[in-house]
Design a protein around this motif. Structure first.
Motif, PDB file in Angstrom:
ATOM      1  N   THR A  81      46.817  37.145  38.994  1.00 50.24           N
ATOM      2  CA  THR A  81      45.740  36.929  37.944  1.00 50.24           C
ATOM      3  C   THR A  81      45.587  38.057  37.352  1.00 50.24           C
ATOM      4  N   TYR A  82      45.463  37.800  35.795  1.00 54.67           N
ATOM      5  CA  TYR A  82      45.586  38.861  34.629  1.00 54.67           C
ATOM      6  C   TYR A  82      44.224  38.865  34.323  1.00 54.67           C
ATOM      7  N   ILE A  83      43.475  39.864  34.700  1.00 56.42           N
ATOM      8  CA  ILE A  83      41.957  40.128  34.072  1.00 56.42           C
ATOM      9  C   ILE A  83      42.310  40.883  32.811  1.00 56.42           C
ATOM     10  N   ALA A  84      41.748  40.390  31.684  1.00 55.79           N
ATOM     11  CA  ALA A  84      41.840  41.005  30.329  1.00 55.79           C
ATOM     12  C   ALA A  84      41.001  42.306  30.286  1.00 55.79           C
ATOM     13  N   GLY A  85      41.526  43.531  29.665  1.00 53.26           N
ATOM     14  CA  GLY A  85      40.889  44.398  29.620  1.00 53.26           C
ATOM     15  C   GLY A  85      40.471  44.763  27.818  1.00 53.26           C
ATOM     16  N   ASN A  86      40.071  45.877  27.525  1.00 58.26           N
ATOM     17  CA  ASN A  86      39.850  46.352  26.337  1.00 58.26           C
ATOM     18  C   ASN A  86      41.095  46.536  25.314  1.00 58.26           C
ATOM     19  N   HIS A  87      42.059  47.074  26.101  1.00 61.44           N
ATOM     20  CA  HIS A  87      43.453  47.307  25.253  1.00 61.44           C
ATOM     21  C   HIS A  87      44.275  45.988  25.195  1.00 61.44           C
ATOM     22  N   ASP A  88      43.781  45.157  26.122  1.00 64.16           N
ATOM     23  CA  ASP A  88      44.710  43.657  25.953  1.00 64.16           C
ATOM     24  C   ASP A  88      43.617  42.547  25.723  1.00 64.16           C
ATOM     25  N   ARG A  92      41.622  37.381  26.020  1.00 69.68           N
ATOM     26  CA  ARG A  92      40.444  36.868  26.597  1.00 69.68           C
ATOM     27  C   ARG A  92      40.074  35.526  25.734  1.00 69.68           C
ATOM     28  N   SER A  93      40.864  35.114  24.916  1.00 69.36           N
ATOM     29  CA  SER A  93      40.738  33.914  24.251  1.00 69.36           C
ATOM     30  C   SER A  93      41.920  32.947  24.846  1.00 69.36           C
ATOM     31  N   PHE A  94      42.497  33.237  26.061  1.00 69.18           N
ATOM     32  CA  PHE A  94      43.391  32.422  26.605  1.00 69.18           C
ATOM     33  C   PHE A  94      43.103  32.090  28.165  1.00 69.18           C
ATOM     34  N   GLN A  95      41.776  32.499  28.322  1.00 71.03           N
ATOM     35  CA  GLN A  95      41.368  32.389  29.717  1.00 71.03           C
ATOM     36  C   GLN A  95      41.640  31.041  30.432  1.00 71.03           C
ATOM     37  N   GLY A  96      42.264  30.978  31.640  1.00 72.93           N
ATOM     38  CA  GLY A  96      42.524  29.865  32.131  1.00 72.93           C
ATOM     39  C   GLY A  96      43.994  29.200  32.072  1.00 72.93           C
ATOM     40  N   VAL A  97      44.607  29.948  30.806  1.00 69.80           N
ATOM     41  CA  VAL A  97      45.889  29.595  30.563  1.00 69.80           C
ATOM     42  C   VAL A  97      47.077  30.294  31.509  1.00 69.80           C
ATOM     43  N   PHE A  99      50.740  31.756  32.133  1.00 69.43           N
ATOM     44  CA  PHE A  99      52.063  32.387  31.439  1.00 69.43           C
ATOM     45  C   PHE A  99      52.954  32.794  32.751  1.00 69.43           C
ATOM     46  N   GLY A 100      54.038  31.798  32.860  1.00 70.23           N
ATOM     47  CA  GLY A 100      55.107  31.964  33.868  1.00 70.23           C
ATOM     48  C   GLY A 100      54.595  32.158  35.166  1.00 70.23           C
ATOM     49  N   GLY A 101      53.587  31.315  35.353  1.00 76.23           N
ATOM     50  CA  GLY A 101      52.880  31.341  36.970  1.00 76.23           C
ATOM     51  C   GLY A 101      51.724  32.330  37.061  1.00 76.23           C
ATOM     52  N   ILE A 102      51.353  33.208  35.771  1.00 79.08           N
ATOM     53  CA  ILE A 102      50.240  34.177  35.809  1.00 79.08           C
ATOM     54  C   ILE A 102      49.272  33.653  35.233  1.00 79.08           C
ATOM     55  N   VAL A 103      47.970  33.558  35.623  1.00 76.88           N
ATOM     56  CA  VAL A 103      46.757  33.020  35.171  1.00 76.88           C
ATOM     57  C   VAL A 103      45.948  34.180  34.446  1.00 76.88           C
ATOM     58  N   VAL A 104      45.536  33.886  33.238  1.00 79.90           N
ATOM     59  CA  VAL A 104      44.536  34.710  32.560  1.00 79.90           C
ATOM     60  C   VAL A 104      43.135  34.544  32.923  1.00 79.90           C
ATOM     61  N   ALA A 105      42.359  35.473  33.150  1.00 79.69           N
ATOM     62  CA  ALA A 105      40.849  35.469  33.311  1.00 79.69           C
ATOM     63  C   ALA A 105      40.192  36.646  32.820  1.00 79.69           C
ATOM     64  N   ASP A 106      38.859  36.527  32.526  1.00 82.89           N
ATOM     65  CA  ASP A 106      38.052  37.520  32.307  1.00 82.89           C
ATOM     66  C   ASP A 106      37.382  38.366  33.263  1.00 82.89           C
ATOM     67  N   ARG A 107      37.156  37.505  34.275  1.00 86.70           N
ATOM     68  CA  ARG A 107      36.437  37.940  35.460  1.00 86.70           C
ATOM     69  C   ARG A 107      36.686  36.979  36.728  1.00 86.70           C
ATOM     70  N   VAL A 108      37.039  37.179  38.052  1.00 95.42           N
ATOM     71  CA  VAL A 108      36.979  36.515  39.025  1.00 95.42           C
ATOM     72  C   VAL A 108      36.380  36.991  40.353  1.00 95.42           C
ATOM     73  N   ILE A 109      36.047  36.095  41.223  1.00 96.66           N
ATOM     74  CA  ILE A 109      35.711  36.599  42.507  1.00 96.66           C
ATOM     75  C   ILE A 109      36.593  36.366  43.463  1.00 96.66           C
ATOM     76  N   HIS A 110      36.949  37.549  44.019  1.00 97.67           N
ATOM     77  CA  HIS A 110      37.996  37.789  45.244  1.00 97.67           C
ATOM     78  C   HIS A 110      37.153  37.773  46.536  1.00 97.67           C
ATOM     79  N   GLU A 111      37.588  36.826  47.525  1.00 95.71           N
ATOM     80  CA  GLU A 111      37.109  36.884  48.889  1.00 95.71           C
ATOM     81  C   GLU A 111      38.112  37.428  49.764  1.00 95.71           C
ATOM     82  N   ALA A 112      37.545  38.512  50.607  1.00 95.58           N
ATOM     83  CA  ALA A 112      38.437  39.409  51.200  1.00 95.58           C
ATOM     84  C   ALA A 112      38.715  38.439  52.616  1.00 95.58           C
ATOM     85  N   ALA A 113      39.588  39.084  53.602  1.00 93.53           N
ATOM     86  CA  ALA A 113      39.828  38.358  54.960  1.00 93.53           C
ATOM     87  C   ALA A 113      38.563  38.375  55.733  1.00 93.53           C
TER      88      ALA A 113
END
Length: 278
Positions: A81-88, A92-97, A99-113
């Motif tokens: 998962t690629y979380i966009a930052g300020n330099h990239d 952010r206009s490609f959220q959910g897209v 790219f070669g198996g890498i998904v773009v997002a602005d923020r996500v929730i990660h659930e640990a083990a």
């Protein structure tokens, strides 16, 4: 851990690579990715440095190799998962897209083990300078470039003298009182955002300062960067987290573990055994 060895994690969090900028330690990251695998990889912003690429194009082969290495991991089944930052931020206009198996997002929730939930976000959204005083943010970016140049000179001298790597720019940020106040304020604001999001903690990047802290019951974790410190955050299969400093691993790695790295001309500034740096 006494040297570079292959490790597998449940999740890896990497940020602030700044591909497209001269200070980016792409070769170090390539080797880190060779020795470390994970079921999930989160790229927590500023992976590509769009700001610097706009000013002048810089994209050596090593930067392309980082991209290809990540794409190969995605093809082999790693969820990335690629979380966009300020330099990239253009991403952010490609959220959910994908790219070669890498998904773009602005923020996500990660659930640990262990069931804990973490907000994963770059963090620039809570940097008032970046959002309200853009010209000052760009000026600060140029000042950071200058600090990196000074850092290179100092590192070269220390290598000649046989001394281990020491980051002048990191030291300067910590020593300047305003920088300390900014880091503390940044951490507090991110912890508050985690509370608003009703999660147990936050994982971010942006300020190039790796950390794991408890802030009023909220777990704050910062991945660091791949411009100076070469750090990543890793989740083990029991839900525990650790900060991996690749520089320190190279420093203690036996010669056989890093021979391939040296053959390919990667800087070995973090070694103590007298191996000449590239």
């Amino acid at each position: 851990m006494t040297g570079a060895e292959h490790r597998k994690f449940r999740a890896l969090f990497i940020s602030d690579i700044h591909l497209g900028s001269k200070p980016a330690k792409a070769e170090f990251l390539i080797d880190f990715l060779r020795y470390h695998d994970a079921e999930q990889i989160y790229l927590v912003g500023d992976i590509v440095d769009g700001w610097r690429l706009k000013r002048s194009w810089h994209w050596p082969a090593a930067h392309n190799d980082v991209v290809q290495k990540l794409l190969r991991k995605a093809r082999k089944g790693t969820e990335i998962t690629y979380i966009a930052g300020n330099h990239d931020e253009f991403l952010r206009s490609f959220q959910g897209v994908h790219f070669g198996g890498i998904v773009v997002a602005d923020r996500v929730i990660h659930e640990a083990a262990d069931g804990r939930k973490f907000l994963v976000i770059h963090g620039d959204q809570f940097d008032q300078v970046v959002h309200n005083v853009r010209w000052l943010a760009y000026l600060g970016d140029k000042a950071y470039d200058l600090a990196i140049v000074v850092n290179r000179v100092i590192a070269r001298v220390r290598r000649i003298l046989g001394r281990p790597y020491w980051s002048f720019s990191s030291w300067a940020k910590i020593k300047v009182k305003k920088a300390i106040k900014f880091i503390s304020s940044f951490q507090d604001v991110l912890a508050q955002e985690a509370q608003r999001s009703e999660v147990d903690g936050v994982i971010c990047g942006h300020i190039h300062h790796a950390a794991m802290e408890d802030i009023r019951g909220v777990t704050y974790m910062n991945t660091g960067d791949w411009v100076e410190s070469c750090t990543a955050l890793a989740e083990n299969f029991d839900g525990s987290f650790e900060i991996i400093t690749w520089a320190q691993i190279l420093e203690t790695a036996p010669v056989p573990a890093t021979r391939e790295i040296e053959k390919r001309g990667v800087v070995t500034a973090f070694r103590k055994d007298g191996v000449k740096a590239a």
